[in-house]
Design a protein around this motif. Structure first.
Motif, mmCIF file in Angstrom:
data_model
loop_
_atom_site.group_PDB
_atom_site.id
_atom_site.type_symbol
_atom_site.label_atom_id
_atom_site.label_comp_id
_atom_site.label_asym_id
_atom_site.label_seq_id
_atom_site.Cartn_x
_atom_site.Cartn_y
_atom_site.Cartn_z
ATOM 1 N N THR A 199 52.784 -41.218 -74.517
ATOM 2 C CA THR A 199 52.672 -42.313 -73.544
ATOM 3 C C THR A 199 51.948 -41.834 -72.296
ATOM 4 O OG1 THR A 199 54.737 -43.273 -74.362
ATOM 5 C CG2 THR A 199 53.952 -44.027 -72.220
ATOM 6 N N SER A 200 52.233 -40.609 -71.878
ATOM 7 C CA SER A 200 51.566 -40.037 -70.704
ATOM 8 C C SER A 200 50.063 -39.917 -70.925
ATOM 9 C CB SER A 200 52.157 -38.657 -70.374
ATOM 10 O OG SER A 200 53.518 -38.741 -70.040
ATOM 11 N N ILE A 201 49.692 -39.450 -72.102
ATOM 12 C CA ILE A 201 48.266 -39.282 -72.405
ATOM 13 C C ILE A 201 47.566 -40.635 -72.481
ATOM 14 C CG2 ILE A 201 46.638 -38.488 -74.170
ATOM 15 C CD1 ILE A 201 48.652 -36.247 -74.809
ATOM 16 N N TYR A 202 48.236 -41.623 -73.054
ATOM 17 C CA TYR A 202 47.646 -42.961 -73.123
ATOM 18 C C TYR A 202 47.400 -43.507 -71.721
ATOM 19 C CZ TYR A 202 46.802 -47.746 -74.649
ATOM 20 O OH TYR A 202 46.219 -48.972 -74.877
ATOM 21 N N LEU A 203 48.373 -43.343 -70.841
ATOM 22 C CA LEU A 203 48.203 -43.803 -69.453
ATOM 23 C C LEU A 203 47.077 -43.041 -68.756
ATOM 24 C CD1 LEU A 203 51.945 -44.150 -68.421
ATOM 25 C CD2 LEU A 203 50.307 -46.025 -68.623
ATOM 26 N N ALA A 204 46.994 -41.747 -69.025
ATOM 27 C CA ALA A 204 45.938 -40.942 -68.404
ATOM 28 C C ALA A 204 44.562 -41.437 -68.816
ATOM 29 C CB ALA A 204 46.110 -39.476 -68.782
ATOM 30 N N ASN A 205 44.441 -41.890 -70.063
ATOM 31 C CA ASN A 205 43.164 -42.441 -70.522
ATOM 32 C C ASN A 205 42.785 -43.710 -69.776
ATOM 33 O OD1 ASN A 205 41.685 -41.065 -72.770
ATOM 34 N ND2 ASN A 205 43.741 -40.978 -73.629
ATOM 35 N N ARG A 206 43.736 -44.310 -69.103
ATOM 36 C CA ARG A 206 43.462 -45.476 -68.267
ATOM 37 C C ARG A 206 43.320 -45.090 -66.803
ATOM 38 N NH1 ARG A 206 47.022 -50.636 -69.945
ATOM 39 N NH2 ARG A 206 45.617 -51.455 -68.350
ATOM 40 N N GLY A 207 43.253 -43.792 -66.539
ATOM 41 C CA GLY A 207 43.038 -43.325 -65.169
ATOM 42 C C GLY A 207 44.316 -43.190 -64.353
ATOM 43 N N ASP A 226 48.320 -30.827 -67.398
ATOM 44 C CA ASP A 226 48.900 -29.756 -66.583
ATOM 45 C C ASP A 226 50.348 -30.032 -66.198
ATOM 46 O OD1 ASP A 226 46.546 -28.334 -66.646
ATOM 47 O OD2 ASP A 226 45.833 -29.049 -64.701
ATOM 48 N N HIS A 227 50.805 -31.284 -66.374
ATOM 49 C CA HIS A 227 52.155 -31.665 -65.958
ATOM 50 C C HIS A 227 52.954 -32.243 -67.115
ATOM 51 C CE1 HIS A 227 49.842 -31.382 -62.232
ATOM 52 N NE2 HIS A 227 50.977 -31.092 -61.646
ATOM 53 N N ASP A 228 52.655 -31.740 -68.318
ATOM 54 C CA ASP A 228 53.382 -32.175 -69.520
ATOM 55 C C ASP A 228 54.679 -31.382 -69.668
ATOM 56 O OD1 ASP A 228 53.803 -33.482 -72.042
ATOM 57 O OD2 ASP A 228 53.083 -31.673 -73.039
ATOM 58 N N ASP A 229 55.719 -32.046 -70.122
ATOM 59 C CA ASP A 229 56.974 -31.387 -70.484
ATOM 60 C C ASP A 229 57.582 -30.586 -69.334
ATOM 61 O OD1 ASP A 229 58.943 -31.039 -72.448
ATOM 62 O OD2 ASP A 229 58.149 -29.076 -73.018
ATOM 63 N N GLY A 230 57.535 -31.158 -68.127
ATOM 64 C CA GLY A 230 58.197 -30.531 -66.983
ATOM 65 C C GLY A 230 57.407 -29.468 -66.263
ATOM 66 N N GLN A 231 56.129 -29.290 -66.611
ATOM 67 C CA GLN A 231 55.320 -28.278 -65.940
ATOM 68 C C GLN A 231 54.978 -28.708 -64.507
ATOM 69 O OE1 GLN A 231 52.214 -26.207 -68.534
ATOM 70 N NE2 GLN A 231 52.438 -28.175 -69.600
ATOM 71 N N ALA A 232 54.847 -27.740 -63.625
ATOM 72 C CA ALA A 232 54.414 -27.937 -62.236
ATOM 73 C C ALA A 232 55.145 -29.095 -61.552
ATOM 74 C CB ALA A 232 52.901 -28.151 -62.195
ATOM 75 N N PRO A 233 56.478 -29.085 -61.508
ATOM 76 C CA PRO A 233 57.229 -30.190 -60.896
ATOM 77 C C PRO A 233 56.981 -30.332 -59.395
ATOM 78 C CG PRO A 233 58.683 -28.341 -61.372
ATOM 79 C CD PRO A 233 57.382 -28.032 -62.034
#
Length: 273
Positions: free
Chosen positions: A162-170, A134-141
């Motif tokens: 990188t964001s998605i990889y971190l998200a997979n770690r919670g 929901d907050h990829d590429d500048g969305q919902a700043p």
């Protein structure tokens, strides 16, 4: 003697999803230059009938066999089958579990897929993934102060993966593209909670990645400027100065994998007390 085969079969047998085996197998295979693994993944193997079928499949395409099966009877069938075929066979978790048992003085539970229980950590990862998408590429700043990490950088610095990889770690991660002449949102400058990290790379590397990017008919898009190294150098200069003004750490991703970049970001996060 060094293995001179260009390709070899790698059979990965698991009573769960196989993620552990895939990671272990790829990590080992990467150490042998010039040899490429053809992966055969057999997840959710939990019966003798399944074992018989996969041993037949291995016989048709012999190679290295790795497995994580907690049921001793099923594991013995795999060992016996591979021995009869004259193939190397490794129970990947066995030596690790033995060390745990020796140190903890307690037997393992022998529970299939125990790492995939629906506990608080699992739901934290799901929440982090939802937040990150929901907050990829500048969305919902406006939500930046709810993030754990905000990644900024010019185009093609691997912010999204990188964001998605971190998200997979919670880790709830937002990312924001940096464009010279366009101010960043005030919500980023005033955010107190997240770690804000800038990603950069060499102008050569970014130009190369941009050259390979497939673009649609974007209005106002100037391809020559987009891949021009001089223009990219100015973009990087702006991104660096922005990070320096706000005391945000910068990571050069030129020679880093997504996993290595994520690990560097995790290392920058404050340690829990």
């Amino acid at each position: 003697m060094e293995n001179r085969k260009n390709f070899f079969h790698l059979h990965l047998i698991s009573d769960s999803t196989g993620e552990t085996l895939i990671s272990a197998g790829r990590a080992a295979a990467a150490q042998f230059r010039g040899s490429n693994a053809i992966e055969h993944v057999y997840p959710l193997i939990r019966s003798k009938k399944q074992i018989k079928a996969l041993i037949e499949a291995i016989d048709r395409e012999p190679g290295i066999v790795l497995y994580t099966i907690v049921d001793h009877d099923l594991a013995a069938l795999i060992e016996t089958g591979c021995h009869e075929l004259g193939l190397p066979c490794v129970n990947v978790l066995a030596p690790i579990i033995e060390k745990f048992q020796a140190y903890l003085g307690a037997p393992s539970r022998g529970r299939m897929g125990a790492q995939h229980v629906l506990n608080a950590d699992y739901f934290a990862r799901i929440e982090a993934l939802n937040f990150t998408m929901d907050h990829d590429d500048g969305q919902a700043p406006e939500d930046y102060d709810q993030a754990d990490v905000v990644i900024i950088g010019i185009s093609r610095t691997s912010k999204t993966p990188t964001s998605i990889y971190l998200a997979n770690r919670g880790i709830k991660t937002a990312n924001l593209p940096i464009v010279p002449g366009m101010p960043v949102p005030d919500s980023l400058l005033t955010a107190k909670r997240p770690l804000i990290v800038g990603l950069i790379a060499t102008s050569d590397r970014i130009s190369q990645v941009r050259e390979n990017r497939i673009l649609g008919a974007t209005p106002g898009y100037d391809r020559s400027e987009y891949v021009d190294r001089a223009s990219i150098t100015e973009e990087l200069k702006y991104a660096r100065s922005l990070c320096a003004r706000n005391n945000w750490p910068v990571i050069d991703v030129t020679r880093r994998s997504i996993e290595e970049t994520a690990a560097a970001i995790v290392a920058l996060r404050p340690k829990p007390r």
